[in-house]
Design an enzyme around this catalytic site. Structure first.
Site, short mmCIF file in Angstrom:
data_model
loop_
_atom_site.label_atom_id
_atom_site.label_comp_id
_atom_site.label_asym_id
_atom_site.label_seq_id
_atom_site.Cartn_x
_atom_site.Cartn_y
_atom_site.Cartn_z
N LYS A 98 46.66 54.15 39.29
CA LYS A 98 45.04 53.93 39.44
C LYS A 98 44.40 54.71 39.19
O LYS A 98 44.74 55.91 39.12
CB LYS A 98 45.36 53.15 40.98
CG LYS A 98 45.95 52.13 40.73
CD LYS A 98 45.79 51.01 41.76
CE LYS A 98 45.93 49.91 42.23
NZ LYS A 98 44.94 49.04 41.63
N ARG A 122 52.24 39.84 41.76
CA ARG A 122 53.13 39.20 41.21
C ARG A 122 54.51 38.42 40.90
O ARG A 122 55.05 37.98 40.92
CB ARG A 122 51.84 38.11 39.82
CG ARG A 122 51.61 39.21 38.89
CD ARG A 122 50.34 39.54 37.94
NE ARG A 122 49.18 39.41 38.36
CZ ARG A 122 48.17 39.65 37.86
NH1 ARG A 122 47.84 38.76 36.55
NH2 ARG A 122 47.16 39.74 38.22
N1 BES Z 1 46.94 45.36 44.90
C1 BES Z 1 45.93 45.99 43.32
C2 BES Z 1 44.55 44.32 43.86
C3 BES Z 1 43.45 45.26 44.37
C4 BES Z 1 42.51 46.38 43.93
C5 BES Z 1 43.42 44.96 46.70
C6 BES Z 1 41.52 46.64 45.04
C7 BES Z 1 42.91 45.80 46.72
C8 BES Z 1 41.67 45.91 46.42
C9 BES Z 1 46.60 44.48 42.53
O1 BES Z 1 47.87 44.68 42.62
C10 BES Z 1 46.19 45.26 41.11
O2 BES Z 1 46.08 46.07 41.02
N2 BES Z 1 45.90 44.55 40.60
C11 BES Z 1 45.09 44.90 39.46
C12 BES Z 1 45.70 43.08 38.20
C13 BES Z 1 45.51 43.46 36.89
C14 BES Z 1 46.65 45.12 36.36
C15 BES Z 1 45.66 42.16 35.98
C16 BES Z 1 43.71 44.99 38.83
O3 BES Z 1 42.99 43.97 39.91
O4 BES Z 1 43.04 45.34 38.99
MN MN Z 2 48.61 47.12 41.21
#
Ligand code: BES
Ligand code: MN
Ligand code: ZN
Length: 503
Positions: free
Chosen positions: A280, A354
């Site tokens: 990230k 997931r």
């Molecule tokens: N934990 C994150 C989602 C999240 C984002 C929670 C902001 C709280 C605040 C999750 O694991 C994630 O990174 N999801 C990705 C999925 C994508 C790569 C398909 C996302 O939302 O960018």
């Molecule tokens: Mn994530």
């Protein structure tokens, strides 16, 4: 120690405290009185409302106006809290009262004992209203100080003692007992979410969950890495492989007497989500300490259901891992085999929730529950679609709508979201059963639900509550919601389970 809360039906003159809380509505030309405010007004010689107007009070939500009683009445301070505009039918919703009670608690730091007249708002206090006042008062008095060194003993701490004024103190006993149980469950979630990831790694979260479960009379089982390998939990192991602190899977089981339903709870327990090798950006990465909010919520809900002695069988299945990049981390392009034999091609290691949930849902389904309720900080797309305060609910139509209906009562905003059939193509894989992350970002929250649906047996009613935004408040406190962990969606999970039992 949580603050205490009791009810009294004694006259106001005989209820001394460090402060008294009254509600005021928002009128078109200044604040509107409520029955509680009128009682204080009489005690102050009829000058409360004009004084509030002089101070600029409007009765808006989250507005708290404090004034000195100048020695009139058994409390030095009146806190007038805004309820917003009255409902079209007159009166105020339980949630308006709950939020006002929370705002008042936050504004009364430094006052030990508080008498609240909010139960009188909008007519005779029934159990629901007493409950709302109690919940709001205690939830608003939450603080997390575990990491503050040298806290001065005389600092302005939240109130420690609440007294709710009601016409019949006996009738308030049951709702207030429930308030104590519910608010302690919410506080447990908030504490776990607020605990930093260096101290709350998977084994620690599992241990704390097991400890809380056992204290509530549940049986607890923790699967370590060897157990996970033996059990075929390829998703939990893959996500956990990048961290020196290995993954776990916690199972908490409660068997209520005269059980009317068998409920499976599943919650995402990523103790820190760096994204892994699909790392990230640095900017808000620290918010990912909250990526175990779903796990904390289902642990606390399981404990709460046991504490309330509800007639259900309930098992919480909680996968826990730390998503980090390293030489042992899982890679984009890896193919992971889950507990139920299905295989996913990893296209983004940041879609890790997931991947751990797939194993957990498959495991939970093996117990043949009547319903499966899952909650997770699954997608940033939830925030894009619904903002930071409203959770998205997906799943089978009836249970999804039942969760949303329960959320109306709990006051945790939620909205039903569809799972459009054509979006399933987003997780087609050329080499495996599916990919874990869709290539384009459109409808990301809904595609996440499609992935989870692959692990729910046909015919099992299920709901997925995406709490990415609502579980963690990165903005200013509001109502009874502090900064940091919020405790969402514990109160809705409880309300949903109670509806299932009643229905
Ligand atoms: N934990 C994150 C989602 C999240 C984002 C929670 C902001 C709280 C605040 C999750 O694991 C994630 O990174 N999801 C990705 C999925 C994508 C790569 C398909 C996302 O939302 O960018
Ligand atoms: Mn994530
Ligand atoms: Zn995550």
């Amino acid at each position: 120690m949580p603050p205490t809360i009791t009810a009294t039906d004694r006259p106001l003159e005989k209820t001394p405290a460090d402060a008294v809380v009254v509600g005021i509505g928002k009128g078109t030309s200044g604040p509107l009185p409520t029955p509680g405010a009128e009682a204080v007004d009489r005690l102050l010689g009829g000058r409360l409302l004009s004084a509030l107007a002089d101070l600029g009070a409007r009765g808006a939500p989250d507005e708290v106006t404090r004034l000195s009683t100048l020695g009139q009445g058994p409390f030095p301070v009146v806190a007038a809290v805004g309820l917003g505009a009255p409902e079209p039918t007159g009166g105020y919703s339980p949630e308006a009262v709950r939020r006002a009670a929370g705002a008042a608690s936050r504004a009364l730091s430094g006052r030990g004992s508080v008498v609240t007249l909010l139960a009188a708002v909008g007519g005779a206090p029934d159990a629901e209203r007493v409950h709302a006042v109690g919940e709001g008062s205690l939830l608003g008095a939450y603080e997390f100080t575990a990491y503050k060194s040298d806290l001065p003993a005389d600092r302005p701490a939240p109130p420690t003692e609440f007294t709710v004024v009601v016409p019949d103190a006996g009738a308030a006993k049951a709702p207030l007992a429930r308030v104590r149980a519910v608010t302690e469950a919410v506080a447990l979630v908030r504490d776990l979410v607020n605990t930093p990831p260096n101290d709350l790694h998977p084994a620690e979260l599992a241990a704390r969950g097991a400890e809380a479960g056992k204290a509530a009379g549940l049986s607890a089982e923790i699967l370590d890495e060897d157990d996970l390998a033996a059990g075929g939990y390829g998703g939990v192991l893959a996500v956990g492989s990048g961290s020196a602190r290995g993954p776990r899977l916690l199972r908490l089981t409660y068997s209520g007497r005269k059980a009317r339903r068998k409920v499976a709870l599943v919650g995402k327990g990523i103790t820190f989500d760096s994204g892994g090798l699909s790392i990230k950006p640095a900017a808000n990465m620290h918010h990912m300490t909250s990526d175990m909010a779903g796990a904390a919520a289902v642990i606390a809900t399981a404990c709460l259901v046991a504490r309330l002695g509800l007639p259900v069988e309930l098992t919480a299945t909680v996968p826990m891992a730390e998503n980090l990049p390293s030489g042992s981390a899982y890679r984009p392009a890896d193919v992971v085999t889950f507990r139920n034999g299905k295989k996913a091609e990893i296209t983004n290691t940041d879609a890790e929730g997931r991947v751990v949930l797939a194993d957990a849902i498959a495991r939970a389904a093996e117990d043949s529950p009547d319903v499966l309720l899952e909650t997770s900080t699954l997608t940033g797309a939830q925030l894009v679609a619904l903002g930071s305060r409203t959770a998205g609910v997906m799943g089978s139509d009836d249970l999804r709508d039942a969760v949303v209906a329960a959320s109306r009562r709990s006051g945790e905003p939620m909205w039903p979201m569809p799972m459009p059939e054509e979006l399933r193509r987003g997780i087609d894989s050329p080499i495996a059963d599916f990919v874990n992350a869709n290539a384009d970002r459109m409808g990301g929250m809904l595609v996440g639900a499609h992935f989870l649906a692959e692990f729910v047996p046909a015919g099992l009613p299920w709901a997925h509550i995406d709490i990415a935004g609502p579980s963690y408040n990165t903005g200013a406190p509001w109502g009874y919601t502090p900064k940091g962990g919020t405790g969402v969606p514990v109160r809705t999970l409880l309300a949903t389970i109670e509806d299932l039992i009643a229905g």
